[in-house]
Design a protein around this motif. Structure first.
Motif: not given
Ligand SMILES: N[C@@H](CCC(=O)N[C@@H](CS)C(=O)NCC(=O)O)C(=O)O
Length: 204
Positions: A22, A24, A58-59, A73-78
């Motif tokens: 992705k 990232i 997470l932040d 989770y990363l897929e939903s963000l990217y």
């Protein structure tokens, strides 16, 4: 965000592979030395409720564990390239294959390796008989996988998905305990060879 990871372990590598596909680059990689058992006392990993890697911090200070859950989770963000499915049918199909391969192939390969590979004695009491049993089961599953891959480049969806990534990382890890799919399984060999080249190009 920070990914708590370690270089040679298969589950953190799955997440690094997802990140590489992705593109990232804004997640900091924090090395945890599992051969020094740092995962067992690390305060951030403790928050995840299990002393295992990978862990995504997470932040806001929250944590997510489990390689496939982190990938999702990363897929939903990217969202692109898509690794978990575009629509209901694809999502179900990729989930089906990922769960099936995790249970029948990747877990036996990873557990078998822990039971058999001398350098991993720090993590697991060696039990070569259990290791052999795991590898026999994985080898038997590879026969059906070879038939499945006869007319396919990837496990499902006609493209790389988390199902391929999860499996190839387990096959690579099992090399340290000398597991190789039977040479006669040409489709598994072709699929593994192509994905290993892809991972090499991505430097993961
Ligand atoms: N199901 C978990 C497995 C996590 C796991 O077992 N991680 C290994 C590294 S690949 C670990 O941290 N082992 C440390 C230990 O056994 O103490 C996932 O998919 O993330």
């Amino acid at each position: 965000m920070k990914l708590y990871t370690t270089d040679y372990a298969p589950n953190p590598r799955r997440v690094r592979w997802v990140m590489a596909e992705k593109g990232i680059t804004d997640i900091e990689l924090v090395q945890v030395d599992i051969m020094k058992l740092e995962q067992r006392t690390h305060p951030v990993i403790a928050k995840a409720g299990s002393p295992h890697l990978p862990v995504l911090e997470l932040d806001d200070g929250g944590v997510i564990a489990e390689s496939v859950a982190i990938g999702r989770y990363l897929e939903s963000l990217y969202p692109e390239p898509n690794l978990f499915g575009h629509d209901a049918r694809e999502i179900a199909d990729i989930e089906m294959w990922t769960r099936r391969l995790e249970q029948r192939l990747a877990t036996p390969l990873m557990l078998g390796t822990r039971m058999k590979a001398a350098p991993l004695v720090i993590l697991e009491d060696p039990n070569p008989a259990v290791g052999d049993y795991m590898f026999e089961n994985a080898a038997a599953y590879c026969i059906g996988l070879d038939v499945h891959l006869a007319d396919r480049e990837f496990i499902t969806a006609g493209r790389l998905t988390i199902a391929d990534i999860a499996c190839v990382c387990a096959f690579d890890f099992a090399r340290i305990a000398r597991f190789r799919p039977d040479k006669s399984l040409e489709n598994v060999a072709r699929w593994l060879g192509a994905l290993r080249e892809r991972a090499k190009a991505l430097e993961i």
